[in-house]
Design an enzyme around this catalytic site. Structure first.
Site, PDB file in Angstrom:
ATOM      1  N   ASP A  78       0.823  -1.213   0.000  1.00  0.00           N
ATOM      2  CA  ASP A  78       0.000   0.000   0.000  1.00  0.00           C
ATOM      3  C   ASP A  78       0.858   1.263   0.000  1.00  0.00           C
ATOM      4  O   ASP A  78       0.550   2.244  -0.680  1.00  0.00           O
ATOM      5  CB  ASP A  78      -0.913   0.020   1.232  1.00  0.00           C
ATOM      6  CG  ASP A  78      -2.010  -1.033   1.148  1.00  0.00           C
ATOM      7  OD1 ASP A  78      -2.180  -1.620   0.064  1.00  0.00           O
ATOM      8  OD2 ASP A  78      -2.681  -1.263   2.164  1.00  0.00           O
ATOM      9  N   TYR A 113       2.181   1.911  -3.482  1.00  0.00           N
ATOM     10  CA  TYR A 113       1.108   2.423  -4.337  1.00  0.00           C
ATOM     11  C   TYR A 113       0.863   3.907  -4.043  1.00  0.00           C
ATOM     12  O   TYR A 113       0.757   4.725  -4.960  1.00  0.00           O
ATOM     13  CB  TYR A 113      -0.170   1.621  -4.124  1.00  0.00           C
ATOM     14  CG  TYR A 113      -1.312   2.027  -5.041  1.00  0.00           C
ATOM     15  CD1 TYR A 113      -1.558   1.344  -6.224  1.00  0.00           C
ATOM     16  CD2 TYR A 113      -2.134   3.114  -4.724  1.00  0.00           C
ATOM     17  CE1 TYR A 113      -2.591   1.723  -7.068  1.00  0.00           C
ATOM     18  CE2 TYR A 113      -3.161   3.502  -5.558  1.00  0.00           C
ATOM     19  CZ  TYR A 113      -3.390   2.794  -6.733  1.00  0.00           C
ATOM     20  OH  TYR A 113      -4.405   3.194  -7.572  1.00  0.00           O
ATOM     21  N   ASP A 114       0.776   4.230  -2.755  1.00  0.00           N
ATOM     22  CA  ASP A 114       0.513   5.625  -2.371  1.00  0.00           C
ATOM     23  C   ASP A 114       1.623   6.557  -2.857  1.00  0.00           C
ATOM     24  O   ASP A 114       1.356   7.672  -3.320  1.00  0.00           O
ATOM     25  CB  ASP A 114       0.380   5.732  -0.855  1.00  0.00           C
ATOM     26  CG  ASP A 114      -0.866   5.033  -0.333  1.00  0.00           C
ATOM     27  OD1 ASP A 114      -1.786   4.794  -1.136  1.00  0.00           O
ATOM     28  OD2 ASP A 114      -0.902   4.718   0.870  1.00  0.00           O
ATOM     29  N   GLU A 124     -24.796 -18.266 -13.760  1.00  0.00           N
ATOM     30  CA  GLU A 124     -24.094 -17.229 -13.009  1.00  0.00           C
ATOM     31  C   GLU A 124     -24.985 -16.786 -11.851  1.00  0.00           C
ATOM     32  O   GLU A 124     -26.202 -16.685 -12.003  1.00  0.00           O
ATOM     33  CB  GLU A 124     -23.785 -16.024 -13.905  1.00  0.00           C
ATOM     34  CG  GLU A 124     -22.992 -16.361 -15.159  1.00  0.00           C
ATOM     35  CD  GLU A 124     -22.990 -15.221 -16.159  1.00  0.00           C
ATOM     36  OE1 GLU A 124     -22.811 -14.063 -15.739  1.00  0.00           O
ATOM     37  OE2 GLU A 124     -23.208 -15.478 -17.356  1.00  0.00           O
ATOM     38  N   LYS A 166     -26.986 -14.422  -9.603  1.00  0.00           N
ATOM     39  CA  LYS A 166     -27.621 -13.139  -9.877  1.00  0.00           C
ATOM     40  C   LYS A 166     -27.313 -12.194  -8.725  1.00  0.00           C
ATOM     41  O   LYS A 166     -27.833 -12.347  -7.618  1.00  0.00           O
ATOM     42  CB  LYS A 166     -29.129 -13.312 -10.038  1.00  0.00           C
ATOM     43  CG  LYS A 166     -29.850 -12.042 -10.466  1.00  0.00           C
ATOM     44  CD  LYS A 166     -31.332 -12.312 -10.704  1.00  0.00           C
ATOM     45  CE  LYS A 166     -32.022 -11.043 -11.186  1.00  0.00           C
ATOM     46  NZ  LYS A 166     -31.963  -9.953 -10.186  1.00  0.00           N
ATOM     47  N   ARG A 168     -29.283   1.299 -16.001  1.00  0.00           N
ATOM     48  CA  ARG A 168     -30.162   0.552 -16.905  1.00  0.00           C
ATOM     49  C   ARG A 168     -31.380   1.372 -17.297  1.00  0.00           C
ATOM     50  O   ARG A 168     -31.822   1.345 -18.444  1.00  0.00           O
ATOM     51  CB  ARG A 168     -30.618  -0.754 -16.245  1.00  0.00           C
ATOM     52  CG  ARG A 168     -31.230  -1.734 -17.236  1.00  0.00           C
ATOM     53  CD  ARG A 168     -31.876  -2.922 -16.548  1.00  0.00           C
ATOM     54  NE  ARG A 168     -33.202  -2.585 -16.075  1.00  0.00           N
ATOM     55  CZ  ARG A 168     -34.304  -2.591 -16.847  1.00  0.00           C
ATOM     56  NH1 ARG A 168     -34.215  -2.927 -18.121  1.00  0.00           N
ATOM     57  NH2 ARG A 168     -35.466  -2.269 -16.358  1.00  0.00           N
ATOM     58  N   LYS A 178     -28.116 -18.813 -18.888  1.00  0.00           N
ATOM     59  CA  LYS A 178     -27.995 -18.351 -20.272  1.00  0.00           C
ATOM     60  C   LYS A 178     -27.617 -19.521 -21.166  1.00  0.00           C
ATOM     61  O   LYS A 178     -26.827 -20.390 -20.757  1.00  0.00           O
ATOM     62  CB  LYS A 178     -26.912 -17.274 -20.393  1.00  0.00           C
ATOM     63  CG  LYS A 178     -27.153 -16.038 -19.551  1.00  0.00           C
ATOM     64  CD  LYS A 178     -25.970 -15.080 -19.626  1.00  0.00           C
ATOM     65  CE  LYS A 178     -26.167 -13.885 -18.705  1.00  0.00           C
ATOM     66  NZ  LYS A 178     -24.974 -13.013 -18.669  1.00  0.00           N
ATOM     67  N   LYS A 203     -35.178 -17.218  -9.631  1.00  0.00           N
ATOM     68  CA  LYS A 203     -35.086 -16.514  -8.353  1.00  0.00           C
ATOM     69  C   LYS A 203     -35.240 -17.478  -7.174  1.00  0.00           C
ATOM     70  O   LYS A 203     -35.978 -18.459  -7.241  1.00  0.00           O
ATOM     71  CB  LYS A 203     -36.172 -15.426  -8.257  1.00  0.00           C
ATOM     72  CG  LYS A 203     -36.158 -14.408  -9.392  1.00  0.00           C
ATOM     73  CD  LYS A 203     -34.936 -13.511  -9.332  1.00  0.00           C
ATOM     74  CE  LYS A 203     -35.061 -12.480  -8.238  1.00  0.00           C
ATOM     75  NZ  LYS A 203     -36.043 -11.425  -8.523  1.00  0.00           N
ATOM     76  N   CYS A 254     -35.473  13.683  21.870  1.00  0.00           N
ATOM     77  CA  CYS A 254     -35.314  14.284  23.184  1.00  0.00           C
ATOM     78  C   CYS A 254     -34.092  15.179  23.102  1.00  0.00           C
ATOM     79  O   CYS A 254     -33.030  14.749  22.619  1.00  0.00           O
ATOM     80  CB  CYS A 254     -35.111  13.200  24.240  1.00  0.00           C
ATOM     81  SG  CYS A 254     -34.663  13.856  25.870  1.00  0.00           S
TER      82      CYS A 254
END
Length: 670
Positions: free
Chosen positions: A34, A37-38, A114, A116, A137, A291, A315, A427
């Site tokens: 990290d 990266y910084d 896959e 959902k 969408r 699919k 579902k 209150c």
């Protein structure tokens, strides 16, 4: 060694940071510390500041916009974003399979299953490999341009991992909030006395439509890609399973729990196997998307007016259960917010026993018309928060009355206040025992001063016996006072006093969060502490100066400014300062004298018993300084399990290594 020209170095830095982000956010396999990266990110920022003409939309520095958008613009999808037909059981899945088979003679069929993801679908447009637009969408034909917020999602690449990208590429996927992030957001919203999000899906949708992308960035949305289209050519794909692999190669995160099935029976097996396993995931799923794998067959089958014929969403049933409302009580929070709660006959739901559900406010109670004695249907909103879905009024016993929130605080008896701009009543009696108890619990919590062993049981006794009227009184408690409490032994009293003493060295950002200032959660406290490195600095700041901090808006700024203007709060800060509680950041803190005075320590790996915060606090208490990167100025490297590149660098530089046990033994000499 000669330094690269700015333009060349900017390209190098962008490439390095893009690879690191892909490894971290999409592959869960970090390739860079990290701190490294910084450092590279700051170097890129500095170069772009000096050379603004070299800034491009795909730069990692452009993930968060500079200013809030004024509105969202409607955009027409180049390729319609169809919704999916739903199936709610295996019989409906079978019926779907029979329907599409009547249209084609193709029997060589495989299915791709896959999970959902329960989030928000978005469409991404890349031009010559660079992200140019992100759109909701909407109705499938038009959506809203949310590009500024899409750029904040780290698992969405700003530039595709492609040497010769096509002129245009469209990627479809689901933006979502991981459960851990969702829960933390609600913890912070509760601490800041803001309305809780009901579920991760609503929180994700609301985040995508934030006009201020800085808010979206703090929410840490994630993204799974599931579809790719090249309208002008440029991709040679023949099946969905190939498309998912291609998306991974392009730099996207793709859900790993997919499966290619040869038969419909295998699809049903996949669906059944994930009905319970999905509850162990770090994100919400509400079904399985099935699919047909081959793109040629998909093209042959085409679409109805609403749905593709070649896909269906199977579902999982929402888990609901009936139960009885035994009582409606009200809870007074630490900010005085009065929240009604339905106390239920315990019922098992989504793996846990539910006995209470929040009723939010009087408007929500009136909308449901829920009463004591009602039979209600309960579910877990987003499988997390219990909520009453509906009242079965036909089962209502006679003689029930509508519930109305009390006009006076049930804890202190003072009148409650109904503010025009809020849905809750409050209150406002600062001496209310419930408000004081809530403030003390918050102060002692893990995210704030982390006073181990100081739980609600002891805090209630402190308040009820008049031992504590503010958090500052905790630091005046004596051994004799504690051992006199019910069920408080000598050892427990010593432990509580030691924990209170240790809390004095918690960093300034934790103290600021612990003060319980309205709208200031942990993230905002960290942000403010970086810009105002002491209580004195933030107390002297104007609302405009506070609002000018990146990520802090006018509402938060006004709340902070007003808090420090109140005389009782000024007295509290003065007493905390006298008690020795940390009210300055590391950059302003005077060095502590101790065995590690003048010594710099770096921590690497996982320590056996101490958290990093605990180890850091112990080192600082002994006068040491903790930094994130190893250098020639480092005196000790505190080494735990799975130490990374810091260990190799320390060995190269000859930095002394010390274990947790060695550190504790060293500190015991004081």
């Amino acid at each position: 060694m000669a330094q690269s020209p700015p333009a060349q170095r900017i390209v190098e830095l962008r490439s390095l940071l893009q690879k690191a982000s892909y490894a971290y956010y999409s592959l869960d396999a970090p390739i860079m510390e990290d701190g490294v990266y910084d450092r590279l990110y700051r170097e890129l920022e500095a170069l772009e500041d000096s050379n603004p003409g070299l800034i491009t939309p795909d730069s990692p520095t452009q993930r968060v916009g500079d200013r809030p958008a004024e509105q969202f613009v409607s955009v027409r999808h180049r390729i319609p974003l169809y919704s999916l037909e739903n199936a709610f059981n295996l019989e409906e899945l079978q019926a779907w399979d029979e329907r599409w088979r009547r249209i084609t003679d193709d029997d060589a069929v495989t299915y791709v299953c896959e999970l959902k993801i329960d989030g928000s679908a978005i469409a991404l447009t890349y031009e010559h490999g660079v992200l140019m637009r992100g759109v909701t969408r909407g109705d499938g034909i038009t959506g809203e341009d949310i590009t500024q917020n899409v750029r904040t999602i780290r698992s969405i690449p700003l530039r595709l991992n492609m040497t010769e990208p096509p002129p245009a590429l469209e990627v479809r996927g689901e933006a979502f909030l991981p459960l851990e992030v969702f829960e933390q957001i609600n913890i912070e919203r509760q601490a800041a006395d803001e309305a809780l999000f009901a579920n991760p899906r609503n929180a994700a949708a609301g985040t995508l439509r934030q006009l201020d992308s800085r808010v979206a960035a703090r929410r840490r949305l994630d993204f799974f890609a599931y579809g790719v289209h090249a309208p002008d050519g440029g991709l040679t794909l023949s099946a969905q399973e190939q498309a998912l692999l291609q998306l991974q190669n392009l730099g996207f995160r793709v859900n790993p729990n997919r499966q290619t099935c040869q038969t419909l029976e295998a699809v049903m097996g996949y669906y059944n196997s994930w009905s319970t396993k999905r509850l162990e995931l770090g994100y919400l799923t509400d079904g399985v998307v099935v699919k047909l794998n081959g793109f040629r067959l998909q093209e042959e089958l085409g679409f109805t007016q609403k749905f593709p014929r070649w896909a269906i969403a199977l579902k999982y049933p929402a888990e609901e259960a009936p139960t009885l409302v035994e009582r409606i009580s009200v809870n007074v929070g630490r900010t005085g917010a009065i929240t009604p709660l339905a106390e239920l006959q315990p019922v098992h739901l989504a793996g846990t026993t539910v006995s209470r559900a929040t009723l939010h406010n009087q408007d929500h109670i009136a909308e449901l018309d829920v009463r004591v004695g009602d039979t209600v249907v309960v579910r877990k909103a987003g499988e997390i928060i219990p909520e009453i879905v509906r009242v079965l009024a036909e089962l209502r016993p006679e003689g029930t009355d509508s519930f109305v929130l009390p006009s006076h605080c049930p804890e202190c008896g003072q009148p409650v206040v109904d503010l025009d701009d809020e849905a809750v009543v409050r209150c406002i009696n600062a001496s209310c025992p419930a408000i004081l108890k809530g403030a003390l619990v918050h102060w002692a919590g893990r995210g704030a001063l982390d006073i181990e062993g100081l739980g609600e049981r002891w805090i209630e006794q402190f308040v009820d016996l008049g031992l504590v009227q503010t958090v500052a009184d905790l630091y005046d408690l004596t051994f004799d006072q504690l051992v006199a409490l019910e069920r408080m032994g000598e050892k427990s009293a010593q432990n509580v006093l030691a924990a209170i003493e240790r809390s004095k060295v918690q960093p300034w950002e934790r103290v600021l969060y612990g003060l319980g200032i309205r709208h200031v959660g942990r993230v905002n406290a960290q942000t403010l502490a970086q810009s105002f490195p002491s209580a004195a600095a933030i107390a002297a700041a104007s609302p405009e100066a506070i609002a000018g901090v990146y990520g802090i808006g006018p509402e938060i700024a006004q709340s902070v400014h007003q808090w420090f203007r109140i005389a009782a709060n000024q007295t509290l800060i003065a007493r905390l300062r006298l008690a020795g509680v940390t009210l300055v950041g590391e950059q302003d803190a005077a060095p502590t004298e101790g065995l590690l005075s003048g010594k710099t320590v770096v921590i690497t790996g996982t320590l056996p018993t101490l958290s990093r915060e605990d180890a850091k606090a112990k080192i600082q208490t002994a006068g040491g300084k903790v930094t994130s990167a190893v250098s020639s100025k480092t005196d000790y490297l505190l080494v735990g399990d799975d130490a990374g590149s810091k260990l190799a660098k320390a060995e190269k530089l000859g930095v002394a290594q010390i274990s947790e046990a060695g550190l504790l033994a060293l500190l015991e000499r004081e």
